[in-house]
Design a protein around this motif. Structure first.
Motif, short mmCIF file in Angstrom:
data_model
loop_
_atom_site.label_atom_id
_atom_site.label_comp_id
_atom_site.label_asym_id
_atom_site.label_seq_id
_atom_site.Cartn_x
_atom_site.Cartn_y
_atom_site.Cartn_z
N UNK A 299 35.22 -114.55 36.54
CA UNK A 299 36.96 -114.92 36.47
C UNK A 299 37.89 -113.61 37.03
N UNK A 300 37.27 -112.63 36.54
CA UNK A 300 38.11 -111.22 36.79
C UNK A 300 38.16 -111.02 38.08
N UNK A 301 37.14 -111.22 38.81
CA UNK A 301 36.91 -111.03 40.38
C UNK A 301 37.70 -111.89 40.95
N UNK A 302 37.77 -113.23 40.76
CA UNK A 302 38.50 -114.21 41.24
C UNK A 302 40.01 -113.94 41.14
N UNK A 303 40.26 -113.50 39.93
CA UNK A 303 41.92 -113.19 39.61
C UNK A 303 42.20 -112.20 40.57
N UNK A 304 41.46 -111.14 40.67
CA UNK A 304 41.68 -110.03 41.56
C UNK A 304 42.03 -110.53 43.14
N UNK A 305 40.72 -111.28 43.57
CA UNK A 305 40.97 -111.93 45.05
C UNK A 305 42.22 -112.60 44.96
N UNK A 306 42.62 -113.31 44.23
CA UNK A 306 43.75 -114.19 44.33
C UNK A 306 45.06 -113.58 44.41
N UNK A 307 45.31 -112.33 43.74
CA UNK A 307 46.25 -111.34 43.74
C UNK A 307 46.35 -110.71 45.21
N UNK A 308 45.16 -110.44 45.79
CA UNK A 308 44.90 -109.68 47.05
C UNK A 308 45.47 -110.64 48.24
N UNK A 309 44.88 -112.07 47.89
CA UNK A 309 45.39 -113.15 48.81
C UNK A 309 47.07 -113.48 48.70
N UNK A 310 47.49 -113.26 47.64
CA UNK A 310 48.83 -113.32 47.57
C UNK A 310 49.78 -112.19 48.27
N UNK A 311 49.21 -111.16 48.14
CA UNK A 311 49.86 -110.02 48.84
C UNK A 311 49.70 -110.26 50.46
N UNK A 312 48.57 -110.67 50.65
CA UNK A 312 48.31 -111.11 52.22
C UNK A 312 49.15 -112.16 52.81
N UNK A 313 49.45 -113.31 52.14
CA UNK A 313 50.18 -114.41 52.25
C UNK A 313 51.81 -113.81 52.56
N UNK A 314 52.10 -113.04 51.56
CA UNK A 314 53.55 -112.48 51.60
C UNK A 314 53.75 -111.60 52.75
N UNK A 315 52.65 -110.88 53.21
CA UNK A 315 52.88 -110.35 54.47
C UNK A 315 52.88 -111.03 55.70
N UNK A 316 51.96 -112.07 55.76
CA UNK A 316 51.77 -112.69 56.83
C UNK A 316 53.03 -113.80 56.93
N UNK A 317 53.60 -114.30 55.81
CA UNK A 317 54.86 -114.96 55.80
C UNK A 317 56.08 -114.39 56.46
N UNK A 318 56.02 -112.96 56.02
CA UNK A 318 57.17 -112.11 56.46
C UNK A 318 57.01 -111.91 57.93
N UNK A 319 55.61 -111.72 58.34
CA UNK A 319 55.52 -111.62 59.92
C UNK A 319 55.67 -112.82 60.53
N UNK A 320 55.55 -114.02 60.11
CA UNK A 320 55.71 -115.18 60.66
C UNK A 320 57.10 -115.43 60.91
N UNK A 321 57.83 -115.06 59.86
CA UNK A 321 59.44 -115.44 59.74
C UNK A 321 60.20 -114.47 60.87
N UNK A 322 59.51 -113.29 60.94
CA UNK A 322 60.15 -112.28 61.85
C UNK A 322 60.01 -112.78 63.37
N UNK A 323 58.62 -113.31 63.43
CA UNK A 323 58.40 -113.75 64.74
C UNK A 323 59.15 -115.03 65.35
N UNK A 324 59.41 -115.84 64.36
CA UNK A 324 60.40 -116.99 64.58
C UNK A 324 61.89 -116.29 64.97
N UNK A 325 62.35 -115.73 64.24
CA UNK A 325 63.67 -115.15 64.42
C UNK A 325 63.86 -114.28 65.80
N UNK A 326 62.69 -113.67 65.99
CA UNK A 326 62.39 -112.62 67.23
C UNK A 326 62.67 -113.80 68.57
N UNK A 327 61.80 -114.74 68.37
CA UNK A 327 61.97 -115.85 69.52
C UNK A 327 63.24 -116.59 69.89
N UNK A 328 63.76 -116.66 68.68
CA UNK A 328 64.91 -117.35 68.75
C UNK A 328 66.24 -116.49 69.54
#
Length: 431
Positions: A299-328
């Motif tokens: 469970x400790x490893x799964x918890x750490x993995x989930x937090x890393x995925x959270x940071x990845x999702x936030x970065x990807x989300x910001x990049x995707x939002x930036x891409x949309x506004x750039x294209x607009x």
């Protein structure tokens, strides 16, 4: 609708008319057919429905387990029959409170992501349909122009032959006219083949036979962008499914963090067993069990993995939002550029090129200019007319792209803007 150019000057009469036998092609009808029949849209729709159907099962307990055993228990004494015992057993696993509701929450966000992907697929397909539709229109204009130009060059060739026979011109005029005529025939053939290729692509998007005949498309309308760039950004934040999908990805990652935090919590179980024997009264067994994570590294490893995925999702989300506004922003500038260029062609360049052709033809007919001057003017007019059609196509192309990245039809932009301004207030009131 944009103004088609009709030019009539004696032999230089170029009428851009349909040369196809099929009915005129309506863009709204084509878009509706693509929305209803395109297999990629249908597949994305079913993927969304599949994810939505998984929400309730994810929050439901596992099935209870029922078992039955018919046992002959040996007596251990010679001559004494074995004792017959029947066992009836039922077991139910009870997850720690909150585990299944969080699993259902993860499935809920997965369904939202699938819905956003479905809407994105609709926008992508409809964008591609519009582009093929306007490519077909552009090709039809070039075919009509090439056909009429070939007829004009045939007349010019006959005029040159007449002048050569009367010693008013050299034979080079004939060769130049023949060369230009051959080039124009090649252009006509090439555009006809190009139309067949575009027709195949459009028919595929419409999920119909690749050889289905398509009529002449209608011209795009030259219209100003109905709202400002900042308004388009607001609309994109509210309506573009790619932008919304980025937020859903972050929420899904947060649900995953909570899900893996529950891996530290125990699960429970209850059991009831009844034993029956023909030689005596029945018995029963009641049981309770607890399953807890003994090996904490899992469970400790799964918890750490989930937090890393959270940071990845936030970065990807910001990049995707930036891409949309750039294209607009980029499509807004591109659309404005080609709109102005198209209008410049209509207001100045096309009339000037036409006047040049008329003057060159009159001078050649009166012997004041040679055939080279006439050909140069004719080539310039052809290039200018094709240039105008290219600008018109790019205008329609970037109009379609801007609709793709804002998530709404630009004709409904003001309505979508009003909704985007009202909805935040409604959400705040709901909170």
């Amino acid at each position: 609708m944009f103004k088609s150019v009709f030019i009539s000057t004696g032999l230089l009469a170029v009428h851009l008319v349909s040369c196809w036998g099929a009915e005129p092609l309506s863009l709204p009808a084509v878009l509706l057919q693509a929305r209803d029949h395109n297999p990629d849209i249908q597949a994305a729709r079913q993927a969304w429905k599949m994810k939505s159907a998984e929400i309730r099962p994810a929050g439901t307990w596992e099935n209870p387990r029922f078992s039955f055993a018919d046992e002959d228990f040996p007596s251990g004494v010679t001559g004494v029959s074995a004792e017959k015992i029947r066992h009836y057993r039922i077991e139910q696993t009870i997850p720690f409170p909150g585990k299944l509701s969080n699993d259902a929450r993860m499935k809920f966000h997965e369904a939202l992501i699938a819905e956003a992907e479905f809407r994105t697929k609709i926008l992508d397909v409809l964008r591609d349909v519009r582009l093929r539709y306007y490519q077909l229109y552009l090709t039809d204009q070039k075919i009509a122009l090439a056909g009429q130009s070939a007829d004009i060059l045939k007349d010019a060739l006959r005029a040159a032959q007449t002048r050569v026979s009367s010693n008013q011109a050299s034979t080079s005029d004939i060769y130049m006219a023949q060369t230009e005529l051959a080039k124009m025939k090649n252009e006509l053939f090439q555009q006809q083949q190009q139309r067949r290729l575009i027709q195949i692509e459009l028919n595929t998007l419409l999920n119909q036979g690749t050889g289905t005949s398509l009529g002449q498309p209608q011209a795009p309308e030259l219209s100003d962008i109905p709202v400002t760039l900042s308004d388009l950004e607001k609309i994109a934040r509210r309506n573009d499914p790619t932008y919304l999908s980025a937020a859903h990805e972050v929420n899904h990652a947060r649900a995953m963090v909570r899900h893996n935090n529950f891996e530290f919590a125990p699960d429970f179980g209850i059991m009831y067993e009844r034993e029956e024997s023909p030689n005596g009264p029945a018995g029963r067994v009641l049981g309770f069990s607890v399953s807890f994570p003994l090996w904490l590294q899992r469970p400790w490893g799964l918890r750490q993995s989930a937090h890393e995925h959270m940071a990845e999702a936030e970065a990807r989300s910001q990049g995707m939002q930036n891409e949309v506004l750039k294209m607009v922003n980029m499509e807004y500038i591109e659309l404005g550029t080609h709109l102005q260029l198209s209008r410049n062609y209509l207001a100045d360049i096309l009339p000037s090129a036409l006047s040049n052709v008329k003057t060159a033809r009159q001078q050649y007919a009166s012997g004041q200019a040679d055939f080279v001057r006439l050909l140069e003017a004719f080539r310039t007019w052809i290039d200018v007319h094709n240039g105008y059609q290219e600008q018109l196509y790019h205008y329609a192309e970037h109009w379609s792209e801007l609709e793709r990245w804002t998530g709404v039809e630009l004709a409904r932009a003001k309505e979508a803007l009003e909704q985007s301004e009202v909805m935040p207030a409604e959400n705040a009131h709901g909170k």
